[in-house]
Design an enzyme around this catalytic site. Sequence first.
Site, PDB file in Angstrom:
ATOM      1  N   ARG A  99       0.793  -1.136  -0.027  1.00 49.56           N
ATOM      2  CA  ARG A  99       0.053  -0.038  -0.289  1.00 49.56           C
ATOM      3  C   ARG A  99       0.895   1.158  -0.123  1.00 49.56           C
ATOM      4  O   ARG A  99       1.857   1.367   0.859  1.00 49.56           O
ATOM      5  CB  ARG A  99      -1.069  -0.113   1.305  1.00 49.56           C
ATOM      6  CG  ARG A  99      -1.577   1.344   1.438  1.00 49.56           C
ATOM      7  CD  ARG A  99      -3.191   1.252   1.462  1.00 49.56           C
ATOM      8  NE  ARG A  99      -3.787   2.564   1.557  1.00 49.56           N
ATOM      9  CZ  ARG A  99      -4.766   2.848   2.182  1.00 49.56           C
ATOM     10  NH1 ARG A  99      -5.193   2.159   2.809  1.00 49.56           N
ATOM     11  NH2 ARG A  99      -5.236   4.139   2.128  1.00 49.56           N
ATOM     12  N   ARG A 157      -5.764   1.044  -4.100  1.00 47.14           N
ATOM     13  CA  ARG A 157      -4.835   0.513  -3.024  1.00 47.14           C
ATOM     14  C   ARG A 157      -4.865  -1.055  -3.183  1.00 47.14           C
ATOM     15  O   ARG A 157      -5.770  -1.570  -3.578  1.00 47.14           O
ATOM     16  CB  ARG A 157      -5.216   1.076  -1.646  1.00 47.14           C
ATOM     17  CG  ARG A 157      -6.644   0.518  -1.224  1.00 47.14           C
ATOM     18  CD  ARG A 157      -7.083   1.273  -0.402  1.00 47.14           C
ATOM     19  NE  ARG A 157      -7.439   2.741  -0.884  1.00 47.14           N
ATOM     20  CZ  ARG A 157      -8.256   3.664  -0.142  1.00 47.14           C
ATOM     21  NH1 ARG A 157      -8.835   3.371   1.015  1.00 47.14           N
ATOM     22  NH2 ARG A 157      -8.534   4.911  -0.439  1.00 47.14           N
ATOM     23  N   ASP A 192      -6.434  -2.255   1.965  1.00 46.97           N
ATOM     24  CA  ASP A 192      -7.038  -1.311   2.896  1.00 46.97           C
ATOM     25  C   ASP A 192      -7.668  -2.182   4.029  1.00 46.97           C
ATOM     26  O   ASP A 192      -8.584  -2.922   3.662  1.00 46.97           O
ATOM     27  CB  ASP A 192      -8.237  -0.548   2.061  1.00 46.97           C
ATOM     28  CG  ASP A 192      -8.642   0.608   3.135  1.00 46.97           C
ATOM     29  OD1 ASP A 192      -7.833   1.249   3.658  1.00 46.97           O
ATOM     30  OD2 ASP A 192      -9.720   1.099   3.028  1.00 46.97           O
ATOM     31  N   ASP A 212      -9.380  -1.402   7.862  1.00 37.84           N
ATOM     32  CA  ASP A 212     -10.054  -0.488   8.624  1.00 37.84           C
ATOM     33  C   ASP A 212     -10.629  -1.045   9.857  1.00 37.84           C
ATOM     34  O   ASP A 212     -11.434  -2.004   9.581  1.00 37.84           O
ATOM     35  CB  ASP A 212     -11.146   0.486   7.941  1.00 37.84           C
ATOM     36  CG  ASP A 212     -10.604   1.354   6.939  1.00 37.84           C
ATOM     37  OD1 ASP A 212      -9.443   1.959   7.161  1.00 37.84           O
ATOM     38  OD2 ASP A 212     -11.319   1.457   5.674  1.00 37.84           O
TER      39      ASP A 212
END
Length: 178
Positions: free
Chosen positions: A99, A108, A111, A113
């Site tokens: 990334r 990307r 990712d 989160d």
Amino acid sequence: MTNQLNDNRLQSPNCKRSGRVALALGSNLGDSQAILAAAIAHLSRIPGIQLEAISSWYQTKAVGPPQPDYINGGAILQVDMAPQLLLDTLLATEQQFGRVRQERWGPRSLDLDILLYDQVILDTPNLQIPHPRMRERAFVLVPLAEISPDWIEPVSGYTIKELVKDVDCSDVHLLKSN
């Protein structure tokens, strides 16, 4: 640091804590399904992280500048680390998988989160729990509803299965090759 006042607040994002975490995963560069599977395998080998559940993979339209569709999914983890340490671990994992942060909401390779951490509400300059835009995003809610439909999002007080009813899911498509 401003923490919202409720019974679920953390005094510090660095305090020692164990808990259940909802994680969003996404990729739209390279062999996204292979990257996501490898990232899950990598995370499950990290001390203090135990994989509880993983959703199916979904193809979704990208948010942000023009770019390829994403492959998205969700995972439930049991963690034995403070939220900030978990965030640092996820950011390091993203870097290990190539990334590069060039533009907000840009394409990307990986990712990761933090969506939810138990019923914690945390607001610091670099970490917000629950994720501030999760209630607006079908690509986050659909996979999460698959693996943890009854988890209550602490800001709204609604379950994930209730929240998913309020978003447009027309651009979220289950991949058959999971």
